[in-house]
Write an enzyme that holds these catalytic residues in place. Structure first.
Site, PDB file in Angstrom:
ATOM      1  NE  ARG A 178      -4.518 -10.941  -1.172  1.00 51.29           N
ATOM      2  CZ  ARG A 178      -4.561 -10.102  -0.132  1.00 51.29           C
ATOM      3  NH1 ARG A 178      -3.349  -9.829   0.412  1.00 51.29           N
ATOM      4  NH2 ARG A 178      -5.488  -9.534   0.230  1.00 51.29           N
ATOM      5  NE  ARG A 206      -5.788  -3.834   7.889  1.00 52.29           N
ATOM      6  CZ  ARG A 206      -6.599  -4.552   7.112  1.00 52.29           C
ATOM      7  NH1 ARG A 206      -6.434  -4.848   5.832  1.00 52.29           N
ATOM      8  NH2 ARG A 206      -7.809  -4.961   7.623  1.00 52.29           N
ATOM      9  CD  GLU A 232     -16.416 -13.584   5.493  1.00 51.80           C
ATOM     10  OE1 GLU A 232     -16.554 -13.928   6.689  1.00 51.80           O
ATOM     11  OE2 GLU A 232     -15.651 -13.062   5.105  1.00 51.80           O
ATOM     12  CD  GLU A 269     -11.041  -2.362   8.322  1.00 53.41           C
ATOM     13  OE1 GLU A 269     -11.613  -3.055   7.333  1.00 53.41           O
ATOM     14  OE2 GLU A 269     -10.952  -1.361   8.388  1.00 53.41           O
ATOM     15  CG  ASN A 321      -7.525 -13.742   7.443  1.00 59.31           C
ATOM     16  OD1 ASN A 321      -7.115 -12.825   8.630  1.00 59.31           O
ATOM     17  ND2 ASN A 321      -8.695 -13.282   6.751  1.00 59.31           N
ATOM     18  CE  LYS A 325      -7.954 -12.569  21.349  1.00 60.15           C
ATOM     19  NZ  LYS A 325      -7.665 -14.101  20.603  1.00 60.15           N
ATOM     20  N   PRO A 326      -3.925 -11.625  19.638  1.00 63.88           N
ATOM     21  CG  PRO A 326      -1.853 -12.629  19.801  1.00 63.88           C
ATOM     22  CD  PRO A 326      -2.667 -11.806  20.700  1.00 63.88           C
ATOM     23  CB  ALA A 327      -6.276 -15.299  15.691  1.00 65.24           C
ATOM     24  CB  CYS A 377     -11.935  -9.933   5.029  1.00 65.25           C
ATOM     25  SG  CYS A 377     -10.667  -9.167   4.827  1.00 65.25           S
TER      26      CYS A 377
HETATM   27  P1  NAD Z   1     -13.276 -14.138  14.760  1.00 65.98           P
HETATM   28  O1  NAD Z   1     -14.224 -13.114  14.698  1.00 65.98           O
HETATM   29  O2  NAD Z   1     -13.897 -15.609  14.926  1.00 65.98           O
HETATM   30  O3  NAD Z   1     -11.956 -13.820  15.779  1.00 65.98           O
HETATM   31  C1  NAD Z   1     -11.269 -12.669  15.369  1.00 65.98           C
HETATM   32  C2  NAD Z   1     -10.552 -12.453  16.765  1.00 65.98           C
HETATM   33  O4  NAD Z   1     -11.590 -12.131  17.662  1.00 65.98           O
HETATM   34  C3  NAD Z   1      -9.665 -13.693  17.217  1.00 65.98           C
HETATM   35  O5  NAD Z   1      -8.705 -12.893  18.000  1.00 65.98           O
HETATM   36  C4  NAD Z   1     -10.559 -14.178  18.154  1.00 65.98           C
HETATM   37  O6  NAD Z   1      -9.938 -14.858  19.559  1.00 65.98           O
HETATM   38  C5  NAD Z   1     -11.242 -12.873  18.981  1.00 65.98           C
HETATM   39  N1  NAD Z   1     -12.601 -13.249  19.745  1.00 65.98           N
HETATM   40  C6  NAD Z   1     -13.511 -14.150  19.392  1.00 65.98           C
HETATM   41  N2  NAD Z   1     -14.535 -13.933  20.360  1.00 65.98           N
HETATM   42  C7  NAD Z   1     -14.114 -13.077  20.891  1.00 65.98           C
HETATM   43  C8  NAD Z   1     -15.139 -12.154  21.879  1.00 65.98           C
HETATM   44  N3  NAD Z   1     -16.336 -12.836  22.382  1.00 65.98           N
HETATM   45  N4  NAD Z   1     -14.544 -11.232  22.596  1.00 65.98           N
HETATM   46  C9  NAD Z   1     -13.227 -10.873  22.072  1.00 65.98           C
HETATM   47  N5  NAD Z   1     -12.449 -11.263  21.060  1.00 65.98           N
HETATM   48  C10 NAD Z   1     -13.266 -12.328  20.475  1.00 65.98           C
HETATM   49  O7  NAD Z   1     -12.871 -14.416  13.208  1.00 65.98           O
HETATM   50  P2  NAD Z   1     -11.727 -15.222  12.644  1.00 65.98           P
HETATM   51  O8  NAD Z   1     -12.298 -16.567  12.352  1.00 65.98           O
HETATM   52  O9  NAD Z   1     -10.477 -15.345  13.268  1.00 65.98           O
HETATM   53  O10 NAD Z   1     -11.521 -14.684  11.305  1.00 65.98           O
HETATM   54  C11 NAD Z   1     -12.036 -14.521  10.085  1.00 65.98           C
HETATM   55  C12 NAD Z   1     -13.180 -13.457   9.970  1.00 65.98           C
HETATM   56  O11 NAD Z   1     -12.309 -12.280   9.920  1.00 65.98           O
HETATM   57  C13 NAD Z   1     -13.740 -13.549   8.435  1.00 65.98           C
HETATM   58  O12 NAD Z   1     -15.124 -12.956   8.933  1.00 65.98           O
HETATM   59  C14 NAD Z   1     -13.113 -12.516   7.836  1.00 65.98           C
HETATM   60  O13 NAD Z   1     -14.013 -11.837   6.750  1.00 65.98           O
HETATM   61  C15 NAD Z   1     -12.754 -11.372   8.742  1.00 65.98           C
HETATM   62  N6  NAD Z   1     -11.759 -10.554   8.385  1.00 65.98           N
HETATM   63  C16 NAD Z   1     -11.946  -9.309   7.944  1.00 65.98           C
HETATM   64  C17 NAD Z   1     -10.943  -8.413   7.689  1.00 65.98           C
HETATM   65  C18 NAD Z   1     -11.016  -6.918   7.187  1.00 65.98           C
HETATM   66  O14 NAD Z   1     -10.247  -6.231   7.113  1.00 65.98           O
HETATM   67  N7  NAD Z   1     -12.285  -6.740   6.978  1.00 65.98           N
HETATM   68  C19 NAD Z   1      -9.637  -8.893   7.406  1.00 65.98           C
HETATM   69  C20 NAD Z   1      -9.386 -10.389   7.696  1.00 65.98           C
HETATM   70  C21 NAD Z   1     -10.324 -11.194   8.237  1.00 65.98           C
END
Ligand code: NAD
Length: 483
Positions: free
Chosen positions: A284, A165, A387, A256, A157, A180-182, A290
């Site tokens: 935003r 950060r 969410e 986070e 996101n 490891k980025p998304a 999040c």
């Molecule tokens: P996600 O948890 O699906 O993925 C986040 C990251 O983890 C990605 O890089 C993904 O490839 C990786 N990942 C997924 N499964 C994994 C595993 N088994 N082992 C290791 N890595 C793995 O989250 P998302 O859909 O990319 O992002 C949305 C979520 O992130 C929402 O819940 C949002 O609230 C949260 N978020 C939190 C903050 C914060 O600062 N608190 C900020 C931004 C987003």
């Protein structure tokens, strides 16, 4: 237009200061959410590649940790300057892979770069302490040392800011990182690597390994004894899994995670200011944050005025390809994200919610969802507990301060809460009773590199930003001395 933007964007793995294909030559596609067109094919890191990144980070650790704090600070400051030099290029790339409209992307680039500027200033403020032990009279000398290799895992996101950060404070502390980025949005971080190199970040200090096999690749790294920190931003579900894995190797975890932010409007609030704050807190990033306001609680006396003004503002947004001028509402990141929003809105409407704006899908292509306002949302609607991660405002009413606090706290999450009131003593009283790591009091935005960002309960562990953010990458050592 797109091809120009993409012409020089790297798509391989960045390990030890070099671009490499993945060990098995596999790749995965990155899609533009506005057109559903494939825009790049990115190297897909394997466990073998993760091992190479670990070796590179390990080789770089000692040299980086030994650099004088001022030198590390100056390199970080240069990173800030070079990102700002290329701000428009980064903003367009973020829009292209994530979908958010350019004004949002520009805001993200400035926010992302600021983590380098802030931590350039913190790198020279690694303060320890010295005191006299009360019983023995020995001196207690306490100092903070870089913890070791940090594995960073980030969501889609905020493709730039969620990574900087972590990278900024880790580098300030003296730690090398493997990011490891998304998989939806790997390009922004890959494009950042030549910029960091130009700023003077040595080879191996920052490594980037996009991967579709995130479980295996990250899991391997978390079990390598050279790794000492895991810093994750993403969903609570995945964070919980990584915490279990971190336990095997007793890693320092920074988590986070998800949020479910309440946005409370008291009857003494400045309603126009509350609307401006609501638009930021809700819209935003198209609600894909999040920190996004997920539940609006509006005092019944001001509900109609608030709902009408919010509806007018939401209807005035221009939806379209985020790269086009004038657009301020881009598509959601992917089909799954949009399907989830559709499901939550359908559920609320079935349970009696009234649609004041939006709610109807536009024609494709693109994963668009319109700015939507719902009132009369019933307590058993799923969107109050999950969410929404989309441009949907759900409004409910309340009658007393105690009721607002009780309902706001009625969630397993504790990231951020917003409240609007002109009475500052009420504002502080209510803030203290809200069980959230961050409070926006008469403000719809809390994110700030100089502030400790983070949540309570299922929203996470640790803090990012501020001095605390650097301490997540340091170990305290104390020397008991007689002299
Ligand atoms: P996600 O948890 O699906 O993925 C986040 C990251 O983890 C990605 O890089 C993904 O490839 C990786 N990942 C997924 N499964 C994994 C595993 N088994 N082992 C290791 N890595 C793995 O989250 P998302 O859909 O990319 O992002 C949305 C979520 O992130 C929402 O819940 C949002 O609230 C949260 N978020 C939190 C903050 C914060 O600062 N608190 C900020 C931004 C987003």
């Amino acid at each position: 237009m797109y091809d120009n933007l993409l012409a020089n964007v790297p798509t391989d793995l960045w390990i030890g200061g070099k671009w490499r294909k993945s060990s098995d030559n596999s790749r995965f596609d990155v899609i533009d959410p506005a057109t559903e067109r494939k825009i790049a094919s990115v190297a897909n890191a394997t466990v073998e590649d993760a091992k190479a990144a670990l070796d590179a980070a390990d080789a770089a650790f000692e040299g980086w940790a030994k650099r004088k704090p001022r030198e590390r600070g100056e390199i970080l400051r240069k990173c800030y300057e070079l990102i700002m030099r290329d701000a428009e290029r980064f903003a367009k790339l973020i829009t292209l892979e994530n979908g958010k409209a350019l004004p949002d992307s520009r805001g993200e680039v400035a926010y992302a770069a600021e983590f380098f500027r802030w931590y350039a200033e913190e790198a020279v403020r690694n303060l320890g302490s010295i005191s006299t032990a009360p019983a023995s009279g020995a001196r207690i000398v306490a100092q903070h040392k870089p913890a070791g290799i940090a594995v960073l895992v980030t969501p889609w996101n905020f493709p730039a800011a969620m990574a900087t950060r972590k990278i900024g404070p880790a580098l300030a502390a003296g730690c090398p990182v493997i990011l490891k980025p998304a998989s939806d949005t790997p390009l922004t971080m890959l494009a950042l690597m030549p910029v960091l190199e130009e700023a003077g970040v040595p080879a191996g200090v920052v490594n980037v390994i996009p991967s579709r096999s995130s479980g295996k690749v990250v899991g391997h790294m978390l079990h390598d004894p050279r790794v000492r920190v895991v810093s994750f931003t993403g969903s609570t579900e995945v964070g919980r899994k990584l915490l279990h894995e971190a336990a095997d190797n007793i890693l320092k975890p920074a988590m986070e995670l998800g949020g479910n932010a309440p946005f409370i409007v008291f009857d003494d609030a400045d309603i126009d200011a509350a609307i401006d704050g609501a638009m930021i807190a809700k819209m935003r990033n198209m609600g894909e944050a999040c920190t996004a306001a997920n539940r609006f609680y509006v005092h019944e006396k001001v509900h109609d005025e608030f709902a009408k003004k919010l509806t007018d503002k939401m209807k005035s947004l221009k939806m379209g390809n985020g790269l086009d001028e004038g657009v301020n509402l881009g598509p959601l990141v992917n089909k799954d994200g949009r399907d989830k929003v559709i499901e939550l809105v359908d559920d609320a409407v079935k349970k009696g919610a009234k649609v004041l704006a939006g709610g109807k899908l536009p024609e494709g292509p693109g994963f668009f969802y319109p700015a939507t306002v719902l009132t009369n949302v019933s307590d058993d609607s799923k969107m109050l507990n999950e969410e929404i991660f989309g441009p949907v405002a759900s409004i409910q009413t309340f009658t007393s301060e105690d009721e607002a606090i009780k309902r706001a706290n009625d969630t397993e999450y504790g990231l951020v809460a917003y409240l609007y009131t002109k009475d500052l003593s009420r504002g502080m009283r209510v803030s203290e009773k809200l069980d959230f790591g961050m409070i926006g009091l008469n403000r719809g935005l809390v994110s700030d590199p100089a502030a400790p960002f983070g949540g309570t309960k299922q929203s996470g562990l640790g803090r990012e930003g501020a001095h605390e953010g650097m301490m997540e990458f340091m170990e305290t050592q104390y020397v008991s001395v007689s002299w």
